[in-house]
Design a protein around this motif. Structure first.
Motif, PDB file in Angstrom:
ATOM      1  N   THR A 272       7.668  -3.016   4.482  1.00 40.35           N
ATOM      2  CA  THR A 272       6.518  -3.662   5.131  1.00 40.35           C
ATOM      3  C   THR A 272       6.707  -5.171   5.263  1.00 40.35           C
ATOM      4  OG1 THR A 272       5.276  -3.891   3.051  1.00 40.35           O
ATOM      5  CG2 THR A 272       4.866  -1.888   4.382  1.00 40.35           C
ATOM      6  N   SER A 273       7.728  -5.721   4.592  1.00 36.32           N
ATOM      7  CA  SER A 273       7.970  -7.167   4.640  1.00 36.32           C
ATOM      8  C   SER A 273       8.956  -7.563   5.739  1.00 36.32           C
ATOM      9  CB  SER A 273       8.500  -7.655   3.291  1.00 36.32           C
ATOM     10  OG  SER A 273       9.827  -7.201   3.071  1.00 36.32           O
ATOM     11  N   VAL A 274       9.463  -6.585   6.477  1.00 32.74           N
ATOM     12  CA  VAL A 274      10.481  -6.862   7.488  1.00 32.74           C
ATOM     13  C   VAL A 274       9.900  -6.610   8.872  1.00 32.74           C
ATOM     14  CG1 VAL A 274      12.793  -6.293   8.322  1.00 32.74           C
ATOM     15  CG2 VAL A 274      12.301  -6.206   5.867  1.00 32.74           C
ATOM     16  N   ASN A 275       9.717  -7.663   9.623  1.00 37.36           N
ATOM     17  CA  ASN A 275       9.150  -7.583  10.962  1.00 37.36           C
ATOM     18  C   ASN A 275       9.953  -6.606  11.826  1.00 37.36           C
ATOM     19  OD1 ASN A 275       7.847  -8.026  13.369  1.00 37.36           O
ATOM     20  ND2 ASN A 275       8.232 -10.209  13.438  1.00 37.36           N
ATOM     21  N   GLY A 276       9.265  -5.629  12.394  1.00 36.73           N
ATOM     22  CA  GLY A 276       9.902  -4.663  13.275  1.00 36.73           C
ATOM     23  C   GLY A 276      10.365  -3.390  12.603  1.00 36.73           C
ATOM     24  N   LEU A 277      10.310  -3.328  11.286  1.00 41.98           N
ATOM     25  CA  LEU A 277      10.784  -2.146  10.563  1.00 41.98           C
ATOM     26  C   LEU A 277       9.621  -1.216  10.264  1.00 41.98           C
ATOM     27  CD1 LEU A 277      13.102  -0.639   9.147  1.00 41.98           C
ATOM     28  CD2 LEU A 277      12.679  -2.050   7.126  1.00 41.98           C
ATOM     29  N   GLY A 278       9.758   0.026  10.644  1.00 46.71           N
ATOM     30  CA  GLY A 278       8.749   1.018  10.296  1.00 46.71           C
ATOM     31  C   GLY A 278       8.770   1.277   8.797  1.00 46.71           C
ATOM     32  N   ALA A 279       7.648   1.760   8.273  1.00 48.40           N
ATOM     33  CA  ALA A 279       7.548   1.927   6.821  1.00 48.40           C
ATOM     34  C   ALA A 279       6.443   2.909   6.468  1.00 48.40           C
ATOM     35  CB  ALA A 279       7.248   0.575   6.172  1.00 48.40           C
ATOM     36  N   LYS A 280       6.535   3.413   5.245  1.00 51.71           N
ATOM     37  CA  LYS A 280       5.361   4.054   4.660  1.00 51.71           C
ATOM     38  C   LYS A 280       4.362   2.906   4.459  1.00 51.71           C
ATOM     39  CE  LYS A 280       7.157   5.685   0.886  1.00 51.71           C
ATOM     40  NZ  LYS A 280       8.488   5.056   0.830  1.00 51.71           N
ATOM     41  N   PRO A 281       3.097   3.110   4.737  1.00 50.04           N
ATOM     42  CA  PRO A 281       2.136   2.000   4.647  1.00 50.04           C
ATOM     43  C   PRO A 281       1.748   1.650   3.203  1.00 50.04           C
ATOM     44  CG  PRO A 281       1.012   3.989   5.287  1.00 50.04           C
ATOM     45  CD  PRO A 281       2.484   4.331   5.224  1.00 50.04           C
ATOM     46  N   ILE A 282       2.759   1.262   2.433  1.00 51.05           N
ATOM     47  CA  ILE A 282       2.553   0.855   1.042  1.00 51.05           C
ATOM     48  C   ILE A 282       3.106  -0.548   0.905  1.00 51.05           C
ATOM     49  CG2 ILE A 282       3.130   1.308  -1.368  1.00 51.05           C
ATOM     50  CD1 ILE A 282       3.619   4.270  -0.502  1.00 51.05           C
ATOM     51  N   LEU A 283       2.273  -1.454   0.442  1.00 50.21           N
ATOM     52  CA  LEU A 283       2.701  -2.837   0.267  1.00 50.21           C
ATOM     53  C   LEU A 283       3.467  -2.961  -1.040  1.00 50.21           C
ATOM     54  CD1 LEU A 283       1.817  -4.846   2.392  1.00 50.21           C
ATOM     55  CD2 LEU A 283       0.157  -5.736   0.780  1.00 50.21           C
ATOM     56  N   ASP A 284       4.722  -3.388  -0.956  1.00 43.89           N
ATOM     57  CA  ASP A 284       5.526  -3.644  -2.153  1.00 43.89           C
ATOM     58  C   ASP A 284       5.526  -5.142  -2.417  1.00 43.89           C
ATOM     59  OD1 ASP A 284       6.891  -1.180  -3.257  1.00 43.89           O
ATOM     60  OD2 ASP A 284       7.353  -0.967  -1.132  1.00 43.89           O
ATOM     61  N   ILE A 285       5.211  -5.483  -3.651  1.00 39.01           N
ATOM     62  CA  ILE A 285       5.101  -6.885  -4.052  1.00 39.01           C
ATOM     63  C   ILE A 285       5.932  -7.089  -5.312  1.00 39.01           C
ATOM     64  CG2 ILE A 285       3.522  -8.707  -4.801  1.00 39.01           C
ATOM     65  CD1 ILE A 285       1.288  -7.105  -3.292  1.00 39.01           C
ATOM     66  N   ALA A 286       6.806  -8.109  -5.269  1.00 35.96           N
ATOM     67  CA  ALA A 286       7.598  -8.461  -6.443  1.00 35.96           C
ATOM     68  C   ALA A 286       6.982  -9.699  -7.083  1.00 35.96           C
ATOM     69  CB  ALA A 286       9.050  -8.745  -6.049  1.00 35.96           C
ATOM     70  N   VAL A 287       6.861  -9.651  -8.401  1.00 42.26           N
ATOM     71  CA  VAL A 287       6.348 -10.790  -9.158  1.00 42.26           C
ATOM     72  C   VAL A 287       7.424 -11.193 -10.153  1.00 42.26           C
ATOM     73  CG1 VAL A 287       4.528 -11.637 -10.685  1.00 42.26           C
ATOM     74  CG2 VAL A 287       3.974  -9.945  -8.918  1.00 42.26           C
ATOM     75  N   GLY A 288       7.829 -12.453 -10.075  1.00 37.48           N
ATOM     76  CA  GLY A 288       8.850 -12.965 -10.981  1.00 37.48           C
ATOM     77  C   GLY A 288       8.232 -13.603 -12.209  1.00 37.48           C
ATOM     78  N   VAL A 289       8.733 -13.208 -13.371  1.00 42.03           N
ATOM     79  CA  VAL A 289       8.250 -13.734 -14.654  1.00 42.03           C
ATOM     80  C   VAL A 289       9.447 -14.182 -15.492  1.00 42.03           C
ATOM     81  CG1 VAL A 289       6.138 -12.320 -14.710  1.00 42.03           C
ATOM     82  CG2 VAL A 289       8.240 -11.423 -15.711  1.00 42.03           C
ATOM     83  N   ASN A 290       9.178 -14.986 -16.507  1.00 46.00           N
ATOM     84  CA  ASN A 290      10.247 -15.417 -17.409  1.00 46.00           C
ATOM     85  C   ASN A 290      10.731 -14.283 -18.296  1.00 46.00           C
ATOM     86  OD1 ASN A 290      10.657 -18.166 -16.763  1.00 46.00           O
ATOM     87  ND2 ASN A 290       8.714 -18.659 -17.742  1.00 46.00           N
ATOM     88  N   ASN A 291       9.804 -13.418 -18.734  1.00 48.05           N
ATOM     89  CA  ASN A 291      10.129 -12.380 -19.691  1.00 48.05           C
ATOM     90  C   ASN A 291       9.272 -11.150 -19.401  1.00 48.05           C
ATOM     91  OD1 ASN A 291      10.294 -10.736 -21.996  1.00 48.05           O
ATOM     92  ND2 ASN A 291      10.719 -12.499 -23.302  1.00 48.05           N
ATOM     93  N   LEU A 292       9.894  -9.990 -19.275  1.00 51.00           N
ATOM     94  CA  LEU A 292       9.139  -8.771 -18.974  1.00 51.00           C
ATOM     95  C   LEU A 292       8.147  -8.403 -20.075  1.00 51.00           C
ATOM     96  CD1 LEU A 292      11.754  -6.412 -17.283  1.00 51.00           C
ATOM     97  CD2 LEU A 292       9.853  -7.627 -16.223  1.00 51.00           C
ATOM     98  N   GLU A 293       8.405  -8.837 -21.300  1.00 56.07           N
ATOM     99  CA  GLU A 293       7.476  -8.541 -22.397  1.00 56.07           C
ATOM    100  C   GLU A 293       6.108  -9.179 -22.138  1.00 56.07           C
ATOM    101  OE1 GLU A 293       8.432  -6.257 -24.602  1.00 56.07           O
ATOM    102  OE2 GLU A 293      10.322  -6.278 -23.496  1.00 56.07           O
ATOM    103  N   ASP A 294       6.081 -10.268 -21.392  1.00 53.63           N
ATOM    104  CA  ASP A 294       4.820 -10.944 -21.083  1.00 53.63           C
ATOM    105  C   ASP A 294       3.906 -10.107 -20.181  1.00 53.63           C
ATOM    106  OD1 ASP A 294       5.784 -13.083 -22.536  1.00 53.63           O
ATOM    107  OD2 ASP A 294       6.414 -14.219 -20.753  1.00 53.63           O
ATOM    108  N   VAL A 295       4.477  -9.142 -19.490  1.00 57.31           N
ATOM    109  CA  VAL A 295       3.717  -8.356 -18.518  1.00 57.31           C
ATOM    110  C   VAL A 295       2.630  -7.536 -19.201  1.00 57.31           C
ATOM    111  CG1 VAL A 295       3.888  -6.583 -16.712  1.00 57.31           C
ATOM    112  CG2 VAL A 295       5.636  -8.374 -16.886  1.00 57.31           C
TER     113      VAL A 295
END
Length: 171
Positions: A42-65
């Motif tokens: 869904t983040s690539v203009n012109g590319l078909g997709a399943k209508p699910i928004l994928d979002i990446a969140v960057g953190v210093n440490n996964l334990e903080d999640v």
């Protein structure tokens, strides 16, 4: 409810939806994250997709999640443990197998974080490979219409090939 695999034509509303969700996430996670990126098809203009928004969140440490589980629950996200993916933490908004948003936490600038952005950015700048990927997605959606796992696995070799090509370009 099990949603079938359907590839929709690109929709410019996906970018607007991401910007709205990003603002809400920034408010909820209030300075405890490094970056939020729109990833996936869904983040690539012109590319078909399943209508699910994928979002990446960057953190210093996964334990903080773990600290984000309750605040994210307030805006509809459910933490899903995936032992087969120790390099990320995953949250879903929407019903099981019919989510509307997928939230992926990665250590910022880790290999997995970088690969998400590398793949997205490569497709954004290589229209021939974008068309090939779109065609593959449509074919696999037809073949694995009721099997999301097989659909995803069938795309794996193509994705790995794109990542190799993209890596060569930046070396």
């Amino acid at each position: 409810m099990v949603r079938t695999v359907i590839i929709e034509d690109y929709n410019s509303d996906w970018t607007k939806d991401f910007e709205r969700e990003k603002s809400e996430l920034i408010n909820i996670l209030n300075g405890k994250i490094i970056s939020i990126e729109h990833i996936g098809s869904t983040s690539v203009n012109g590319l078909g997709a399943k209508p699910i928004l994928d979002i990446a969140v960057g953190v210093n440490n996964l334990e903080d999640v773990d600290k984000f589980i309750e605040p994210l629950k307030q805006i509809g996200y459910e933490c899903r443990q995936h032992k087969e993916f120790p390099e990320r933490r995953f949250f879903r908004k929407g019903e099981w197998r019919a989510g509307t948003h997928h939230l992926h936490f990665y250590e910022f600038e880790s290999e997995h974080w970088n690969n998400q952005l590398l793949f997205r950015n490569y497709l954004r700048t290589h229209p021939d490979d974008l068309k090939k990927y779109h065609q593959l997605k449509k074919e696999m959606a037809e073949k694995y219409h009721f099997d999301r796992v097989s659909y995803t696995e069938a795309k794996g070799p193509f994705i790995l090939n794109i990542l190799k090509k993209a890596q060569k370009e930046i070396e």
